[in-house]
Design a protein around this motif. Structure first.
Motif, PDB file in Angstrom:
ATOM      1  N   ALA A 109       3.442   2.252  -6.815  1.00 28.90           N
ATOM      2  CA  ALA A 109       4.408   2.872  -5.903  1.00 28.90           C
ATOM      3  C   ALA A 109       5.745   2.161  -6.042  1.00 28.90           C
ATOM      4  CB  ALA A 109       3.924   2.761  -4.453  1.00 28.90           C
ATOM      5  N   VAL A 110       6.749   2.766  -5.449  1.00 29.57           N
ATOM      6  CA  VAL A 110       8.006   2.057  -5.239  1.00 29.57           C
ATOM      7  C   VAL A 110       7.878   1.330  -3.904  1.00 29.57           C
ATOM      8  CG1 VAL A 110      10.497   2.235  -4.945  1.00 29.57           C
ATOM      9  CG2 VAL A 110       9.313   3.760  -6.549  1.00 29.57           C
ATOM     10  N   TYR A 111       8.122   0.054  -3.930  1.00 29.94           N
ATOM     11  CA  TYR A 111       8.014  -0.776  -2.729  1.00 29.94           C
ATOM     12  C   TYR A 111       9.414  -1.026  -2.178  1.00 29.94           C
ATOM     13  CZ  TYR A 111       3.083  -1.595  -3.549  1.00 29.94           C
ATOM     14  OH  TYR A 111       1.720  -1.428  -3.696  1.00 29.94           O
ATOM     15  N   TYR A 112       9.569  -0.756  -0.893  1.00 27.70           N
ATOM     16  CA  TYR A 112      10.858  -0.886  -0.218  1.00 27.70           C
ATOM     17  C   TYR A 112      10.797  -1.974   0.849  1.00 27.70           C
ATOM     18  CZ  TYR A 112      11.899   3.716  -2.203  1.00 27.70           C
ATOM     19  OH  TYR A 112      12.116   4.771  -3.054  1.00 27.70           O
ATOM     20  N   CYS A 113      11.822  -2.748   0.881  1.00 25.40           N
ATOM     21  CA  CYS A 113      11.998  -3.741   1.943  1.00 25.40           C
ATOM     22  C   CYS A 113      12.806  -3.096   3.068  1.00 25.40           C
ATOM     23  CB  CYS A 113      12.728  -4.941   1.358  1.00 25.40           C
ATOM     24  SG  CYS A 113      13.082  -6.250   2.548  1.00 25.40           S
ATOM     25  N   ASN A 114      12.392  -3.366   4.277  1.00 29.70           N
ATOM     26  CA  ASN A 114      13.084  -2.830   5.456  1.00 29.70           C
ATOM     27  C   ASN A 114      13.288  -3.947   6.462  1.00 29.70           C
ATOM     28  OD1 ASN A 114      12.077  -1.836   8.451  1.00 29.70           O
ATOM     29  ND2 ASN A 114      13.706  -0.548   7.609  1.00 29.70           N
ATOM     30  N   LEU A 115      14.469  -3.972   7.025  1.00 26.54           N
ATOM     31  CA  LEU A 115      14.764  -4.898   8.122  1.00 26.54           C
ATOM     32  C   LEU A 115      15.067  -4.077   9.361  1.00 26.54           C
ATOM     33  CD1 LEU A 115      15.570  -7.576   9.510  1.00 26.54           C
ATOM     34  CD2 LEU A 115      17.830  -7.308   8.477  1.00 26.54           C
ATOM     35  N   ARG A 116      14.325  -4.303  10.416  1.00 21.46           N
ATOM     36  CA  ARG A 116      14.590  -3.659  11.699  1.00 21.46           C
ATOM     37  C   ARG A 116      15.082  -4.739  12.662  1.00 21.46           C
ATOM     38  NH1 ARG A 116      10.927   0.923  14.335  1.00 21.46           N
ATOM     39  NH2 ARG A 116      12.117   2.019  12.732  1.00 21.46           N
ATOM     40  N   ILE A 117      16.294  -4.519  13.164  1.00 21.38           N
ATOM     41  CA  ILE A 117      16.878  -5.451  14.126  1.00 21.38           C
ATOM     42  C   ILE A 117      16.783  -4.827  15.503  1.00 21.38           C
ATOM     43  CG2 ILE A 117      18.948  -6.662  14.836  1.00 21.38           C
ATOM     44  CD1 ILE A 117      19.809  -6.709  11.903  1.00 21.38           C
ATOM     45  N   GLY A 118      16.145  -5.527  16.418  1.00 17.91           N
ATOM     46  CA  GLY A 118      15.951  -4.991  17.761  1.00 17.91           C
ATOM     47  C   GLY A 118      14.567  -4.424  17.910  1.00 17.91           C
ATOM     48  N   THR A 119      14.302  -3.952  19.144  1.00 15.20           N
ATOM     49  CA  THR A 119      12.981  -3.367  19.411  1.00 15.20           C
ATOM     50  C   THR A 119      13.140  -1.956  19.964  1.00 15.20           C
ATOM     51  OG1 THR A 119      12.986  -4.506  21.545  1.00 15.20           O
ATOM     52  CG2 THR A 119      11.836  -5.590  19.733  1.00 15.20           C
ATOM     53  N   LEU A 120      13.341  -1.810  21.269  1.00 16.54           N
ATOM     54  CA  LEU A 120      13.490  -0.472  21.837  1.00 16.54           C
ATOM     55  C   LEU A 120      14.739   0.212  21.287  1.00 16.54           C
ATOM     56  CD1 LEU A 120      12.434  -1.105  25.548  1.00 16.54           C
ATOM     57  CD2 LEU A 120      11.082  -0.112  23.690  1.00 16.54           C
ATOM     58  N   LYS A 121      15.799  -0.526  21.189  1.00 15.95           N
ATOM     59  CA  LYS A 121      17.021  -0.054  20.555  1.00 15.95           C
ATOM     60  C   LYS A 121      17.184  -0.871  19.284  1.00 15.95           C
ATOM     61  CE  LYS A 121      21.954   0.709  21.381  1.00 15.95           C
ATOM     62  NZ  LYS A 121      23.085   0.523  22.330  1.00 15.95           N
ATOM     63  N   TYR A 122      17.182  -0.177  18.146  1.00 12.58           N
ATOM     64  CA  TYR A 122      17.143  -0.937  16.909  1.00 12.58           C
ATOM     65  C   TYR A 122      18.016  -0.305  15.837  1.00 12.58           C
ATOM     66  CZ  TYR A 122      13.788   2.759  15.769  1.00 12.58           C
ATOM     67  OH  TYR A 122      13.177   3.974  15.574  1.00 12.58           O
ATOM     68  N   SER A 123      18.244  -1.094  14.787  1.00 14.44           N
ATOM     69  CA  SER A 123      18.939  -0.636  13.591  1.00 14.44           C
ATOM     70  C   SER A 123      18.056  -0.936  12.390  1.00 14.44           C
ATOM     71  CB  SER A 123      20.276  -1.363  13.433  1.00 14.44           C
ATOM     72  OG  SER A 123      21.138  -1.089  14.513  1.00 14.44           O
ATOM     73  N   ASP A 124      18.002  -0.010  11.473  1.00 15.81           N
ATOM     74  CA  ASP A 124      17.199  -0.160  10.271  1.00 15.81           C
ATOM     75  C   ASP A 124      18.084  -0.315   9.042  1.00 15.81           C
ATOM     76  OD1 ASP A 124      14.436   2.011  11.153  1.00 15.81           O
ATOM     77  OD2 ASP A 124      14.511  -0.172  11.010  1.00 15.81           O
ATOM     78  N   PHE A 125      17.669  -1.231   8.169  1.00 18.41           N
ATOM     79  CA  PHE A 125      18.347  -1.440   6.904  1.00 18.41           C
ATOM     80  C   PHE A 125      17.295  -1.415   5.794  1.00 18.41           C
ATOM     81  CE2 PHE A 125      22.355  -2.524   8.822  1.00 18.41           C
ATOM     82  CZ  PHE A 125      21.990  -3.042  10.050  1.00 18.41           C
ATOM     83  N   TRP A 126      17.694  -0.834   4.646  1.00 18.73           N
ATOM     84  CA  TRP A 126      16.734  -0.644   3.561  1.00 18.73           C
ATOM     85  C   TRP A 126      17.247  -1.218   2.251  1.00 18.73           C
ATOM     86  CZ3 TRP A 126      11.955   1.534   4.251  1.00 18.73           C
ATOM     87  CH2 TRP A 126      11.734   2.206   5.462  1.00 18.73           C
ATOM     88  N   GLY A 127      16.309  -1.724   1.466  1.00 20.60           N
ATOM     89  CA  GLY A 127      16.623  -2.077   0.105  1.00 20.60           C
ATOM     90  C   GLY A 127      16.512  -0.860  -0.797  1.00 20.60           C
TER      91      GLY A 127
END
Length: 120
Positions: free
Chosen positions: A93-111
């Motif tokens: 597969a293609v493996y993606y790194c994800n960073l989620r900042i926050g919990t209930l209100k959050y921002s997602d960032f992807w590699g």
């Protein structure tokens, strides 16, 4: 601005191992969660493993016991690793790194993703 850079993908034979890395830089607040997702051809993206800023870890059933996620927080940068052992063709597969900042209100960032191919 948060940036994620993955490395470590490649071709491996069945039964082999790989270590994926993802370096996250920028302004990163806690709480946060670093995740590894993967997407195989023709399939939906699935969560493989996650590790929070308080070191809580979760694995998908399909990889538990074979994959290990870890993270290193140093020098204002977060690096997350995915040690993948006993690989099978189903792990291709293609493996993606994800960073989620926050919990209930959050921002997602992807590699951009890194391709892992398990084949003889």
């Amino acid at each position: 601005q948060v940036q994620l850079v993955e490395s470590g993908g490649g071709l491996v034979q069945p039964g082999g191992s790989l270590r994926l890395s993802c370096a996250a830089s920028g302004t990163i607040f806690s709480p946060n969660t670093m995740n590894w997702y993967r997407q195989a051809p023709g399939k939906e993206r699935e969560l493989v493993a996650s590790i929070t800023s308080s070191a809580l870890i979760k694995y998908a059933d399909s990889v538990r016991g074979r994959f290990t996620i870890s993270r290193d927080n140093a020098n204002a940068k977060i690096t997350v690793y995915l040690q993948a052992n006993s690989l099978t063709p189903e792990d291709t597969a293609v493996y993606y790194c994800n960073l989620r900042i926050g919990t209930l209100k959050y921002s997602d960032f992807w590699g951009m993703g890194t391709l892992v191919t398990v084949s003889s």
